[in-house]
Structures are given as structure tokens and as C-alpha cells.
Design an enzyme around this catalytic site. Sequence first.
Site, PDB file in Angstrom:
ATOM      1  N   HIS A 276      48.836  29.142  34.533  1.00  0.00           N
ATOM      2  CA  HIS A 276      49.854  29.110  35.579  1.00  0.00           C
ATOM      3  C   HIS A 276      51.015  30.008  35.181  1.00  0.00           C
ATOM      4  O   HIS A 276      51.510  29.924  34.059  1.00  0.00           O
ATOM      5  CB  HIS A 276      50.356  27.675  35.761  1.00  0.00           C
ATOM      6  CG  HIS A 276      51.516  27.582  36.691  1.00  0.00           C
ATOM      7  ND1 HIS A 276      51.523  28.162  37.938  1.00  0.00           N
ATOM      8  CD2 HIS A 276      52.739  26.986  36.559  1.00  0.00           C
ATOM      9  CE1 HIS A 276      52.679  27.924  38.534  1.00  0.00           C
ATOM     10  NE2 HIS A 276      53.441  27.226  37.716  1.00  0.00           N
TER      11      HIS A 276
ATOM     12  N   HIS B  74      54.661  32.303  36.964  1.00  0.00           N
ATOM     13  CA  HIS B  74      55.511  32.708  38.087  1.00  0.00           C
ATOM     14  C   HIS B  74      55.655  34.222  38.072  1.00  0.00           C
ATOM     15  O   HIS B  74      56.736  34.749  38.296  1.00  0.00           O
ATOM     16  CB  HIS B  74      56.903  32.062  37.967  1.00  0.00           C
ATOM     17  CG  HIS B  74      56.906  30.572  38.010  1.00  0.00           C
ATOM     18  ND1 HIS B  74      57.960  29.816  37.552  1.00  0.00           N
ATOM     19  CD2 HIS B  74      55.987  29.692  38.470  1.00  0.00           C
ATOM     20  CE1 HIS B  74      57.675  28.526  37.711  1.00  0.00           C
ATOM     21  NE2 HIS B  74      56.481  28.425  38.261  1.00  0.00           N
TER      22      HIS B  74
ATOM     23  N   ASP C 265      36.230  44.154  42.006  1.00  0.00           N
ATOM     24  CA  ASP C 265      35.540  43.781  40.766  1.00  0.00           C
ATOM     25  C   ASP C 265      35.918  42.357  40.341  1.00  0.00           C
ATOM     26  O   ASP C 265      35.056  41.502  40.158  1.00  0.00           O
ATOM     27  CB  ASP C 265      35.958  44.718  39.616  1.00  0.00           C
ATOM     28  CG  ASP C 265      35.368  46.120  39.718  1.00  0.00           C
ATOM     29  OD1 ASP C 265      34.470  46.340  40.547  1.00  0.00           O
ATOM     30  OD2 ASP C 265      35.826  46.997  38.956  1.00  0.00           O
TER      31      ASP C 265
ATOM     32  N   HIS D 144      55.729  29.198  45.201  1.00  0.00           N
ATOM     33  CA  HIS D 144      55.693  28.649  43.863  1.00  0.00           C
ATOM     34  C   HIS D 144      55.253  29.673  42.812  1.00  0.00           C
ATOM     35  O   HIS D 144      56.086  30.229  42.096  1.00  0.00           O
ATOM     36  CB  HIS D 144      54.792  27.401  43.866  1.00  0.00           C
ATOM     37  CG  HIS D 144      54.641  26.747  42.531  1.00  0.00           C
ATOM     38  ND1 HIS D 144      53.848  25.645  42.322  1.00  0.00           N
ATOM     39  CD2 HIS D 144      55.177  27.038  41.326  1.00  0.00           C
ATOM     40  CE1 HIS D 144      53.919  25.300  41.042  1.00  0.00           C
ATOM     41  NE2 HIS D 144      54.710  26.115  40.423  1.00  0.00           N
TER      42      HIS D 144
ATOM     43  N   TYR E  76      29.314  44.366  33.724  1.00  0.00           N
ATOM     44  CA  TYR E  76      30.436  44.978  33.026  1.00  0.00           C
ATOM     45  C   TYR E  76      30.631  44.398  31.621  1.00  0.00           C
ATOM     46  O   TYR E  76      30.390  43.251  31.369  1.00  0.00           O
ATOM     47  CB  TYR E  76      31.728  44.794  33.830  1.00  0.00           C
ATOM     48  CG  TYR E  76      32.928  45.358  33.145  1.00  0.00           C
ATOM     49  CD1 TYR E  76      33.133  46.737  33.076  1.00  0.00           C
ATOM     50  CD2 TYR E  76      33.854  44.516  32.554  1.00  0.00           C
ATOM     51  CE1 TYR E  76      34.246  47.254  32.428  1.00  0.00           C
ATOM     52  CE2 TYR E  76      34.974  45.029  31.911  1.00  0.00           C
ATOM     53  CZ  TYR E  76      35.157  46.401  31.851  1.00  0.00           C
ATOM     54  OH  TYR E  76      36.260  46.907  31.210  1.00  0.00           O
TER      55      TYR E  76
END
Lengths: 223, 223, 223, 223
Positions: D97, D99, D122, D162, D216
Amino acid sequence: MTSPIDLLRRQVSDLHQELVRYNLVVWTAGNVSARVPGEDLLVIKPSGVPYDELTPENMILCDLDGKVVEGEHSPSSDTAAHAYVYRHLPEVGGVVHTHSTYACAWAARGEAVPCVLTAMADEFGAEIPVGPFALIGDDSIGRGIVETLQGHRSPAVLMKNHGVFTLGKDATAAVKAAVMCEDVARTVHISRQLGEPVPIAQGDVDRLNHRYQTVYGQQPAAR
Amino acid sequence: MTSPIDLLRRQVSDLHQELVRYNLVVWTAGNVSARVPGEDLLVIKPSGVPYDELTPENMILCDLDGKVVEGEHSPSSDTAAHAYVYRHLPEVGGVVHTHSTYACAWAARGEAVPCVLTAMADEFGAEIPVGPFALIGDDSIGRGIVETLQGHRSPAVLMKNHGVFTLGKDATAAVKAAVMCEDVARTVHISRQLGEPVPIAQGDVDRLNHRYQTVYGQQPAAR
Amino acid sequence: MTSPIDLLRRQVSDLHQELVRYNLVVWTAGNVSARVPGEDLLVIKPSGVPYDELTPENMILCDLDGKVVEGEHSPSSDTAAHAYVYRHLPEVGGVVHTHSTYACAWAARGEAVPCVLTAMADEFGAEIPVGPFALIGDDSIGRGIVETLQGHRSPAVLMKNHGVFTLGKDATAAVKAAVMCEDVARTVHISRQLGEPVPIAQGDVDRLNHRYQTVYGQQPAAR
Amino acid sequence: MTSPIDLLRRQVSDLHQELVRYNLVVWTAGNVSARVPGEDLLVIKPSGVPYDELTPENMILCDLDGKVVEGEHSPSSDTAAHAYVYRHLPEVGGVVHTHSTYACAWAARGEAVPCVLTAMADEFGAEIPVGPFALIGDDSIGRGIVETLQGHRSPAVLMKNHGVFTLGKDATAAVKAAVMCEDVARTVHISRQLGEPVPIAQGDVDRLNHRYQTVYGQQPAAR
């Protein structure tokens, strides 16, 4: 004694750190290659290896069809495009590919960067052109690069919706072109946010480019 | 004993690292020079040498016509412009040239940066003006700088489609002006992206500039 | 034994490096101060000294009228504003001033940063308000800060055409507010470049701010 | 002998430094977690601890209800959202997580990032979708993440007003997705500032994503 290929491995490995230093790449994106002078070989970055872990030893030696000649890892997934360039443009000794932010922003719109800065006239001698949209997996990207840049002064092409490829007489020159490409793509973008940049007359672009390519620096400039 | 010229070589070499630290330059672009006090000489960066390789020893000593007096490399390709400034503005002891991004973005549009920040009133005392488009190779750039800045409070000029030149009583002051120029060019650009910055009344600009140039810091401020 | 004032000198000196780390300052701009708990004294940065040369020893000890009590250099030219805040807001233990780019861009337009991010509701609990245009030299700046922030949840104020001042229960909290202020000023600016950010309902802003100010982190958050 | 949980503590601690390196976080914002393979446990960052002070030892071990099993500090205030994801998406081994600026700028407008770059095809295989506005404190955020990403190719979701949550087969893959998410959010934002990016045909997005997710790098790519 250090062989020419070992020296090239070191140079290509070191030049990848310039992509990091100038914020042209994130994670494992981007790659630099060099042609082995006088041989049908190239040295290129391995695929999917973090920049911190690149060493002269893990660079990959490939032939000009992109097949691995020496190396433990797979070569960069863009090797076919590099190899195509070396096969078709014998004067090119180095190729760089990045997804640098501002260059990609122009590429996503399919728009060339206009030549409105003297530094751009020096290094690129013209607008930075846009190449076709091309899928990875065959010769489409390499062909798009060559068809766009052949006969063009610019050592950089913005591949549509994709990123930048730059060419040079050697890998250092190609890296320099990648650094300058992002620099001018950023400056011209920012300039255009608040109005139209003033064009530079074609004759002045020509004069600047001629002078730079012949007299700048301690020795003749790249490409 | 260290000679005054050796001290100046060290100072000019070190100040180039400030251009790197503040992201004002890429690759080998940009240059700092200093006048040798009391002599018709200047110290300047060599041409086309990477910032990592700049040392006091490879700085170039030139006369005020830009001819090399001491040094193994060629001097910066902008030496003629620096030399012109020193010949015509005797109070100037340092000159800096960069292609810093936001300053160049204004320069590409040929637009002055309006004085809408107190920090800009402090350091520049006015808008940052635009000088003419001028080709490298003769006195055009130097003349453009001097004609634009003579009698102007600003120590910085945006040369059209090109970049910034800043002047100072010494090289440190000129580097400070280059750093502040990019800083305010960036802030005012960003401010204008979403509307018009509020102007500062001329009387307040005057008061701020007078105070800053006379009382700020531990000793009188530069230029 | 280390005295409380010596500890504070170290803390204030170290916190200035956070302004550098987060790119909130260039050259010698910006300053941090701390109130000496239980005494009518503050510790603040000297004026015009480079960030690299700041040490606990060259921090300046002043009374709450901004007069130097101990220190070889002049105190920051913004000392009067810091002192005014400490005289009028007894709960404030730290003050920070910067010209950080995005905050200044809003300040140059005299526009508050709207509260459209949950992180902003957490830290600021409201828009970041704009204070008056005020000249340096008397109590105008200090008074503008206090009048704008008294009774406001935000620990940050954008002083018109000037920069940011942030307050905290201690200097660390004020530095955190300066870092977060620039972060949200940047994000909201960028968001608004391509449309209007969605507002957060006032009740949700209240709930987020209450929770953050009481339960976040390992101990009660600042201010 | 080092236990699997100790190895995971080190990995999670180290990966937080990647968030710093790529400028995805300021101060103590942002967090990385990893599922302990084969157990109903997760390892996550402590709440409110500076990035410089994160160590394997101060990572927190929690059960999949977010309750602390081992650790001196409180776990990240976002632990409930991480735990919800692990309870409902068994194939997920890592959650991140942040910001990060450009992702948050899209999130503040409640707008998905369109898939206009091959690198985005991709890694994300589609637009980066927007999840609901949700308050911290119960399962709302976790549920919003899961409902938005279940059946979606993208490993990243922009939670409205958020920030970003990214998922991966392990914590490294989730961090990579967080880095790539900010990179493409920035590039597409900048591209759109001066016009509309050219869309990539859905069939080409599909072909690129299929290739990347299967061939890849040196081993199969994450998620």
C-alpha cells in the site's frame, strides 16, 4: 590480458548504471547493447535482472540474430530489436532502449518532439521522430526503428505507445542520446504546457547541428 | 603554498558539483567560470568532460578573449560568452550557464518569469528577463547577456530557445543565482498551470530586494 | 552530562537534514526551530549557512523576542515569525518554514489546498489555508500565521506569495507537517491538472482526522 | 538455522527500502506485507516507525484477522486491509500500500488509468481500476480491494481519494506492481496533459499481457 569482449562487457554493464542515475528506468526495464567491433556479435543486458545485480560477467553475448553465444541468463527480451539494428545499420555500434517518462508521454500520443532548443539542434538536428506501433516477438520493432531513423539526423526514435530507442557510434553515444532525449522531451513538454515554444529557423538548426557534430568536446562527437 | 589561481581552480571545480546536486545539468552540459581577481584571466570547465571527472587540475585557464593560457583540454564551448561578460561587466566575478529544465521551458517560449514570490523579489528583484536568440560561435551570446542584464536587478537571463546565464560577484554567487533561478522558474510555472499567480506590488518587490541585498545572511549577499 | 538545550540543538540540527532529504529546500532557504520546554527560549538555524555545514553547535539560542542569547552567527531571518508563534501559541513546541515548490505554487495564487485525500484528512483535518501577504521585518508574518491557524485543525499555512509555515507539539511534528504539506499540495495539484478531484464528505474528514490524531502510530500523534 | 518466518521478516523489511528508492512514500506512510506460506499468518510493517529504523526484528507477525502474534509495536494501521486480502484471495502472497503521487492523483479524481503503454499491457493487462471510497477501521477497504480486483488482470487498484493497493504472488511481485503502477500513472498523466494518448487495440493488449506473463524474465513473472 583482458579481451576486447571483456572490456565491452564491463562498458555495457557500467553504462546501465547511467540509466539509473538519470532516472530513465525503473525496476528491470530498459537495456543497453554494444556491437563487438569487427564481429557479428553483440553484448546486451540479461532479461529481468535487477540493475543492482548487473555485472560484466552476467552480460549476454549474442550473435546478430539475437541467439545466445555465451551467458547463463536469457538475453533482454528486446534483443531481437537491437540485433535487427546492427544487421541493417553497419555504422551503429550501440543501442539503448528505455521507457523514460517524458519520451513515453510523447510516444503514447504518437507525437514527435519539435526542435525548439539549441541543445536539441546540437544533439538531434531535427525533431525526434515517431516510429510505428509494433508488437514484440518478431522483427517489427527493429524494422520500425531502422525505417524511421535511416536518413534522419536524430539518433532517437519514439516507438508509438512503447518507448525510446537510441543509436550511437558506440554504446556511450547511444546512452548519451537516451539521456538527452528524455531531457529535451521533458523541457519541451513543460514549455508547451503554458503556450507554444518559438520554433528555431531550419537554417539555424542546420548550423548548430553541423558545428556540434564536428567541433564540440575533446574529440568528434558521437554519430 | 597554494596560489590564488589554484584556489580558484578548486572552487570552480567544486561548484560544478552543485549543478549536479540541484539537477541543473545532464551529461556534460552546463559550466561555471570565475574571474581571476586583478588579472585578465578566467577559470572555466573543460569541454565535454563528465562531471565525475572534473578536478581542480583539469579546469582551464583562459584570457578574457577566451584563449587558453593553461590547460590540456579545450575550454567549454561557451567560453566566448563568459569572456565577453567579464570584459564588459567589471563587477562580475562569476558566470554560470545551464540548460535547467524549467528555466529552459520559459526560454523556449521566449517568456520572462514574472516576480510573484517573495524569494524571487529577494534574489532577482524583478522578473527574470529574456535575452535574444543567438548562435554560438561569435560574440552574439555574450552581447545578448550583457545587453539584457546591464541595468537590470536580475542576475539571471533566459537566452531564447537556449538556456540560462547567471552572473555574480563571484562564482558562488552565480551558482546560487542559477539554483534559485531554476527553483522560482519551476514554482511559478507550476503555479500558473492552475490559474494566475497574484502579482506582488512593485513597492513591496523593491523593499524586499533592498532588505535582502543589504541585510540577509552572515555577510552582504552577492551581487 | 548533556543538557536539555544541547539535546534540542542536536535535534533541530538533524531535522534540517529532513528538509533536504524531502527536497523542501534549496541552497540556504528554509528553517526549523524548537521551543526550549519550560523556558522563554527557542533554538533556530543560523542565517545563510549551507545545510551541509549545520551542526548542533552553530544552532542559535534566542529569547522569545527573537534576540540572540547564545550563538556566533545571526539567527535565521525568519526568527521573528517563529518567536511570535511561540509567544502566542503556548501549545506549539516546533515551527518550520520552507519554500517547498507545490505549496508555494498554491501560495502564489493565494489558493487553499482542498482536502480531497484521506491522508490529508488524517494530518490536516481540513483544507490547508492561506494566510495574508506580509513583509518580513516586523510581526506581520507571525501575526498572519497565528491569526490563520488559531482554531484551525491544519498545522500548516500557506503565506501568500511566500511559502509555508508549519507548527507542531515539537520540532519533529512540525517537520512532519512540512513534509506532508508538500506531499498533498503536489498530489492535489497534479490531480487537478486533468479534472476536479472528488470532495470527501465533511463527516468523513472529521472521522478520519479524529481517528488519526488519537490512535495512529506507536504513541499519540503530534498536534 | 534461519526459520522461514525470519527469512520473510528480512524480505519484507528490505522491500520497504524499495518504496523509498522509488519515491513512493514519505515519512512513515506506506506498507508491505507477505503471507507466511502454508500458515494463517502475515508479516507486516509496524505503525508509525520511520523507514530508516525498519529491521527484520521490528516487523510484526499477525494472524489473518490482523491480530498481533509476535512483535513489540502495533502493526501498520492498514493491517486489516492486508489481512482481508489474504483471507479472500488465496493465490496472493504479498500486498503493498502506498500514497504514491501520480496514482493518488488519479484516485482523487476517481479515474482509472487507461492502458495506453505496452509496458502497462505487459504488467497490468488492462486499465488500472478504481475501487470505492472506504473508511479505515473495519473491512471496507479490504472488501473494496477484493471486489475490484477479483477477476481483473490488474494487480493494482486505486482506492478513491486514498491511494494504491497492489497484490502479487509474493511480496516482491507486489512491490514491483507498486513501482510500475506509479510509473505508468505518471507517464499516462503527463501524456494526457498535452492531448489524448492513442489507445492500444484490445487484441494487442491481450497478446502483450499473455506473452509477458508467460515468457518474460528468467522465470515466470509474478501474478
